[in-house]
Design a protein around this motif. Structure first.
Motif, PDB file in Angstrom:
ATOM      1  N   ALA A   1      21.923 -36.531  47.702  1.00 30.10           N
ATOM      2  CA  ALA A   1      22.724 -37.734  47.888  1.00 30.10           C
ATOM      3  C   ALA A   1      22.867 -38.512  46.585  1.00 30.10           C
ATOM      4  CB  ALA A   1      22.088 -38.621  48.964  1.00 30.10           C
ATOM      5  N   ALA A   2      21.813 -38.565  45.802  1.00 33.55           N
ATOM      6  CA  ALA A   2      21.878 -39.263  44.518  1.00 33.55           C
ATOM      7  C   ALA A   2      22.908 -38.624  43.598  1.00 33.55           C
ATOM      8  CB  ALA A   2      20.498 -39.274  43.868  1.00 33.55           C
ATOM      9  N   TYR A   3      22.908 -37.289  43.539  1.00 30.31           N
ATOM     10  CA  TYR A   3      23.904 -36.602  42.717  1.00 30.31           C
ATOM     11  C   TYR A   3      25.313 -36.831  43.260  1.00 30.31           C
ATOM     12  CZ  TYR A   3      20.750 -34.018  39.621  1.00 30.31           C
ATOM     13  OH  TYR A   3      19.835 -33.672  38.644  1.00 30.31           O
ATOM     14  N   ARG A   4      25.483 -36.741  44.573  1.00 34.73           N
ATOM     15  CA  ARG A   4      26.813 -36.936  45.156  1.00 34.73           C
ATOM     16  C   ARG A   4      27.349 -38.325  44.821  1.00 34.73           C
ATOM     17  NH1 ARG A   4      24.552 -34.271  49.754  1.00 34.73           N
ATOM     18  NH2 ARG A   4      24.206 -36.310  50.750  1.00 34.73           N
ATOM     19  N   ASN A   5      26.513 -39.327  44.974  1.00 32.45           N
ATOM     20  CA  ASN A   5      26.954 -40.693  44.719  1.00 32.45           C
ATOM     21  C   ASN A   5      27.313 -40.917  43.253  1.00 32.45           C
ATOM     22  OD1 ASN A   5      26.670 -41.488  47.400  1.00 32.45           O
ATOM     23  ND2 ASN A   5      24.526 -42.060  47.130  1.00 32.45           N
ATOM     24  N   VAL A   6      26.486 -40.379  42.375  1.00 32.17           N
ATOM     25  CA  VAL A   6      26.754 -40.541  40.946  1.00 32.17           C
ATOM     26  C   VAL A   6      28.061 -39.861  40.565  1.00 32.17           C
ATOM     27  CG1 VAL A   6      25.967 -39.770  38.665  1.00 32.17           C
ATOM     28  CG2 VAL A   6      24.366 -40.901  40.210  1.00 32.17           C
ATOM     29  N   LEU A   7      28.275 -38.654  41.039  1.00 27.77           N
ATOM     30  CA  LEU A   7      29.499 -37.928  40.679  1.00 27.77           C
ATOM     31  C   LEU A   7      30.726 -38.539  41.340  1.00 27.77           C
ATOM     32  CD1 LEU A   7      28.108 -34.285  40.769  1.00 27.77           C
ATOM     33  CD2 LEU A   7      28.821 -35.588  38.754  1.00 27.77           C
ATOM     34  N   ALA A   8      30.551 -39.116  42.520  1.00 24.69           N
ATOM     35  CA  ALA A   8      31.690 -39.747  43.192  1.00 24.69           C
ATOM     36  C   ALA A   8      32.080 -41.064  42.522  1.00 24.69           C
ATOM     37  CB  ALA A   8      31.360 -39.994  44.660  1.00 24.69           C
ATOM     38  N   GLU A   9      31.111 -41.787  42.010  1.00 22.63           N
ATOM     39  CA  GLU A   9      31.373 -43.134  41.503  1.00 22.63           C
ATOM     40  C   GLU A   9      31.524 -43.214  39.990  1.00 22.63           C
ATOM     41  OE1 GLU A   9      28.160 -45.438  43.030  1.00 22.63           O
ATOM     42  OE2 GLU A   9      28.532 -44.849  45.116  1.00 22.63           O
ATOM     43  N   SER A  10      30.905 -42.299  39.260  1.00 19.61           N
ATOM     44  CA  SER A  10      30.955 -42.398  37.785  1.00 19.61           C
ATOM     45  C   SER A  10      30.864 -41.024  37.141  1.00 19.61           C
ATOM     46  CB  SER A  10      29.831 -43.309  37.284  1.00 19.61           C
ATOM     47  OG  SER A  10      28.572 -42.856  37.765  1.00 19.61           O
ATOM     48  N   ALA A  11      31.708 -40.097  37.583  1.00 20.19           N
ATOM     49  CA  ALA A  11      31.654 -38.725  37.079  1.00 20.19           C
ATOM     50  C   ALA A  11      31.900 -38.666  35.572  1.00 20.19           C
ATOM     51  CB  ALA A  11      32.673 -37.852  37.812  1.00 20.19           C
ATOM     52  N   GLY A  12      32.835 -39.475  35.092  1.00 16.40           N
ATOM     53  CA  GLY A  12      33.123 -39.444  33.663  1.00 16.40           C
ATOM     54  C   GLY A  12      31.917 -39.770  32.817  1.00 16.40           C
ATOM     55  N   ARG A  13      31.178 -40.772  33.233  1.00 23.49           N
ATOM     56  CA  ARG A  13      29.955 -41.138  32.508  1.00 23.49           C
ATOM     57  C   ARG A  13      28.864 -40.093  32.710  1.00 23.49           C
ATOM     58  NH1 ARG A  13      26.146 -46.307  34.103  1.00 23.49           N
ATOM     59  NH2 ARG A  13      24.475 -45.932  32.577  1.00 23.49           N
ATOM     60  N   ALA A  14      28.720 -39.609  33.941  1.00 23.39           N
ATOM     61  CA  ALA A  14      27.637 -38.679  34.245  1.00 23.39           C
ATOM     62  C   ALA A  14      27.780 -37.357  33.512  1.00 23.39           C
ATOM     63  CB  ALA A  14      27.576 -38.429  35.752  1.00 23.39           C
TER      64      ALA A  14
ATOM     65  N   THR B   1      22.793 -36.238  31.029  1.00 23.19           N
ATOM     66  CA  THR B   1      23.154 -37.541  31.569  1.00 23.19           C
ATOM     67  C   THR B   1      23.166 -37.553  33.087  1.00 23.19           C
ATOM     68  OG1 THR B   1      24.611 -37.697  29.637  1.00 23.19           O
ATOM     69  CG2 THR B   1      24.817 -39.421  31.302  1.00 23.19           C
ATOM     70  N   VAL B   2      23.742 -36.533  33.692  1.00 22.17           N
ATOM     71  CA  VAL B   2      23.868 -36.519  35.142  1.00 22.17           C
ATOM     72  C   VAL B   2      22.497 -36.528  35.811  1.00 22.17           C
ATOM     73  CG1 VAL B   2      24.050 -33.978  35.290  1.00 22.17           C
ATOM     74  CG2 VAL B   2      25.023 -35.414  37.099  1.00 22.17           C
ATOM     75  N   ASN B   3      21.525 -35.844  35.236  1.00 20.22           N
ATOM     76  CA  ASN B   3      20.178 -35.841  35.801  1.00 20.22           C
ATOM     77  C   ASN B   3      19.534 -37.229  35.700  1.00 20.22           C
ATOM     78  OD1 ASN B   3      20.703 -33.152  36.088  1.00 20.22           O
ATOM     79  ND2 ASN B   3      19.091 -32.442  34.730  1.00 20.22           N
ATOM     80  N   GLN B   4      19.742 -37.875  34.569  1.00 18.40           N
ATOM     81  CA  GLN B   4      19.180 -39.213  34.401  1.00 18.40           C
ATOM     82  C   GLN B   4      19.780 -40.203  35.394  1.00 18.40           C
ATOM     83  OE1 GLN B   4      18.469 -40.776  30.386  1.00 18.40           O
ATOM     84  NE2 GLN B   4      19.500 -38.957  29.589  1.00 18.40           N
ATOM     85  N   LEU B   5      21.097 -40.188  35.525  1.00 21.10           N
ATOM     86  CA  LEU B   5      21.744 -41.128  36.431  1.00 21.10           C
ATOM     87  C   LEU B   5      21.394 -40.846  37.887  1.00 21.10           C
ATOM     88  CD1 LEU B   5      25.272 -41.484  34.762  1.00 21.10           C
ATOM     89  CD2 LEU B   5      23.354 -43.097  34.692  1.00 21.10           C
ATOM     90  N   ALA B   6      21.269 -39.562  38.232  1.00 17.15           N
ATOM     91  CA  ALA B   6      20.871 -39.222  39.598  1.00 17.15           C
ATOM     92  C   ALA B   6      19.450 -39.706  39.888  1.00 17.15           C
ATOM     93  CB  ALA B   6      20.980 -37.719  39.823  1.00 17.15           C
ATOM     94  N   ALA B   7      18.550 -39.557  38.925  1.00 18.49           N
ATOM     95  CA  ALA B   7      17.180 -40.043  39.122  1.00 18.49           C
ATOM     96  C   ALA B   7      17.162 -41.557  39.271  1.00 18.49           C
ATOM     97  CB  ALA B   7      16.295 -39.602  37.964  1.00 18.49           C
ATOM     98  N   ALA B   8      17.939 -42.251  38.447  1.00 21.94           N
ATOM     99  CA  ALA B   8      18.003 -43.709  38.559  1.00 21.94           C
ATOM    100  C   ALA B   8      18.574 -44.125  39.909  1.00 21.94           C
ATOM    101  CB  ALA B   8      18.853 -44.274  37.418  1.00 21.94           C
ATOM    102  N   ARG B   9      19.584 -43.399  40.381  1.00 23.41           N
ATOM    103  CA  ARG B   9      20.167 -43.721  41.681  1.00 23.41           C
ATOM    104  C   ARG B   9      19.155 -43.454  42.801  1.00 23.41           C
ATOM    105  NH1 ARG B   9      25.447 -44.797  43.431  1.00 23.41           N
ATOM    106  NH2 ARG B   9      25.274 -45.361  45.633  1.00 23.41           N
TER     107      ARG B   9
ATOM    108  N   GLN C   1      29.268 -36.942  30.549  1.00 25.98           N
ATOM    109  CA  GLN C   1      29.545 -37.215  29.142  1.00 25.98           C
ATOM    110  C   GLN C   1      28.246 -37.184  28.326  1.00 25.98           C
ATOM    111  OE1 GLN C   1      31.223 -36.979  26.480  1.00 25.98           O
ATOM    112  NE2 GLN C   1      32.962 -38.267  27.183  1.00 25.98           N
ATOM    113  N   TYR C   2      28.399 -37.112  26.995  1.00 28.58           N
ATOM    114  CA  TYR C   2      27.255 -37.310  26.118  1.00 28.58           C
ATOM    115  C   TYR C   2      26.630 -38.677  26.367  1.00 28.58           C
ATOM    116  CZ  TYR C   2      28.526 -33.287  23.159  1.00 28.58           C
ATOM    117  OH  TYR C   2      28.804 -32.038  22.673  1.00 28.58           O
ATOM    118  N   ALA C   3      25.363 -38.815  26.008  1.00 26.61           N
ATOM    119  CA  ALA C   3      24.660 -40.084  26.168  1.00 26.61           C
ATOM    120  C   ALA C   3      23.817 -40.356  24.929  1.00 26.61           C
ATOM    121  CB  ALA C   3      23.771 -40.051  27.411  1.00 26.61           C
ATOM    122  N   THR C   4      23.195 -41.524  24.890  1.00 28.26           N
ATOM    123  CA  THR C   4      22.323 -41.862  23.760  1.00 28.26           C
ATOM    124  C   THR C   4      21.055 -41.013  23.803  1.00 28.26           C
ATOM    125  OG1 THR C   4      21.238 -43.597  25.025  1.00 28.26           O
ATOM    126  CG2 THR C   4      23.171 -44.231  23.738  1.00 28.26           C
TER     127      THR C   4
END
Length: 419
Positions: free
Chosen positions: A75-88, A296-304, A90-93
């Protein structure tokens, strides 16, 4: 007229229109000495041999897959990709996603360790954090002090960095602070590496007074402390102990490592280090050269996941199941191990440490045990110095209690009377 061509910088003369004479290829240069000098992980080798489904595997430090919160992570991955796929995607810091760093800092603050988001560097598993610290701190020939026995992959990391790895004596309570002080003074060691809570491989926990003494030694003599804490949340009984990093004298010289591998899922490959600013910046430079940043996608999914789910409640459920499995192993060991064997009773984590009578060599016995479709890790590879060949590590979390009981029956049959 002869053809003149150059092959690999060598002049080759051939007859007009004819095929050139074959040229013997020079050998390619050899591998770096650091690679040839360090052996592969026996644990990984054993896992390759024991991957058959019929094998009861006490060898790998593998969390129980049936206890993963699969739906929560999905669910965390689904939500992240549905709401902010471009950021998820993309490259990150290099330092990591701010939302995850703040969430990790908040978890430390809730447990009494003052931490801000800028104190945290996200890594691709805590194993990478260890590698970055070795890159940032260790020059070839530097002395690194470790526990005896020690987490095997840490020995690999420090040896690849060219360190001289020296074991600090200890007992069933862990490292001896007086022995640590003597070795720091004598060897001018640069850092001390420790897993003080539910240690790998022994499962033991360093008492509070020794943690304070280790911090005092580091402050008095000048020493970095690398405090690895992948198992600390998996406590079954007893009170949580303060990190070494929380003790006076350790604040400006301790790198505290954490991981989601044991409490969420190892496939996420998410870890982190909390360290003083200068050391954290040095590790960030090393990480830039290693992988630029953790996905990035793994980090955002964990945060979500941390925002939407109760990780502490999930960990409590996992720990309750692991306690039942530890108890099943403890109950079966008297019949499985030879008379005269000893073992400990860890208060949490994933591992139990056993010692057979001195006539037993657990490395030599392993092939015979594997023939019974069960496996453990011999203790010898975990030692930086002279190994105790009668020791072995047993992981009690991967199998359900009934599988543990069957595995111990097979283990007893495989060990037999020894060699």
């Amino acid at each position: 007229m002869d053809d003149v061509r150059f092959v690999g910088g060598v002049e080759v003369v051939g007859g007009g229109g004819g095929a050139a004479a074959p040229v013997a290829a020079a050998p390619v240069p050899g591998f770096a000495g650091r690679v040839t000098a360090v052996q592969g992980s026996p644990v990984r080798d054993i896992l390759a041999v024991t991957s058959r489904p019929e094998v009861v595997n006490f060898a790998g430090g593998l969390p129980a897959p049936e206890l993963f919160d699969t739906e929560g992570v999905a669910a965390a991955y689904r939500n992240v990709l549905a709401e902010s796929a471009g950021r998820a995607l993309q490259y990150a810091t290099t330092e990591g996603e701010p939302v995850l760093r703040e969430a990790l800092a908040a978890r430390y603050r809730a447990r009494g360790l003052p931490t801000g988001a800028d104190d945290v560097l996200v890594t691709t598993g805590s194993q990478q954090a260890l590698s970055l610290l070795a890159t940032a701190l260790v020059d070839p020939g530097d002395v690194v002090l470790v526990e005896d026995p020690c987490y095997l992959a840490a020995l690999q990391v420090f040896r690849l960095a060219g360190a001289r790895v020296v074991a600090v004596p200890g007992d069933e309570g862990g490292v001896d602070p007086d022995a640590l002080e003597e070795l720091v003074a004598r060897t001018r060691a640069k850092l001390f590496y420790t897993v003080p809570t539910f240690q790998n491989p022994t499962g033991r926990t360093l008492p509070t007074e020794r943690r304070a003494a280790v911090a005092a030694v580091a402050a008095r003599l000048g020493l970095w402390i690398v405090e690895d804490d992948p198992y600390g949340e998996l406590r079954f009984e007893g009170e949580r102990l303060p990190w070494i990093a929380a003790h006076p004298g350790a604040e400006d010289r301790t790198a505290l490592l954490g991981s989601f591998s044991k409490v969420m899922a190892p496939g996420l490959r998410l870890g982190w280090l909390r360290a003083p600013a200068g050391l954290r910046r040095a590790c960030a430079v090393a990480k830039q050269a290693a992988d630029l940043h953790t996905p990035t996608v793994n980090q955002l999914a964990a945060a979500r996941y941390l925002a939407d789910r109760d990780l502490d409640a999930h960990v409590a459920r996992v720990a309750a199941a692991y306690r039942e499995r530890r108890d099943a192993m403890l109950a079966g060991l008297p019949d499985a191990l030879p008379e005269g064997s000893t073992w400990n009773r860890p208060e949490g984590g994933m591992f139990l440490w056993a010692r057979l009578p001195s006539s037993y060599d657990t490395t030599a016995l392993l092939p015979r045990v594997v023939e019974q479709d069960v496996a453990y890790v011999p203790g010898a590879p975990f030692y930086a110095g002279e190994p105790d060949r009668a020791t072995l590590r047993l992981c009690f979390v991967t199998q359900a209690p009934e599988e543990i009981r069957e595995g111990l029956r097979r283990l007893g049959k495989g060990l037999g009377p020894g060699l």
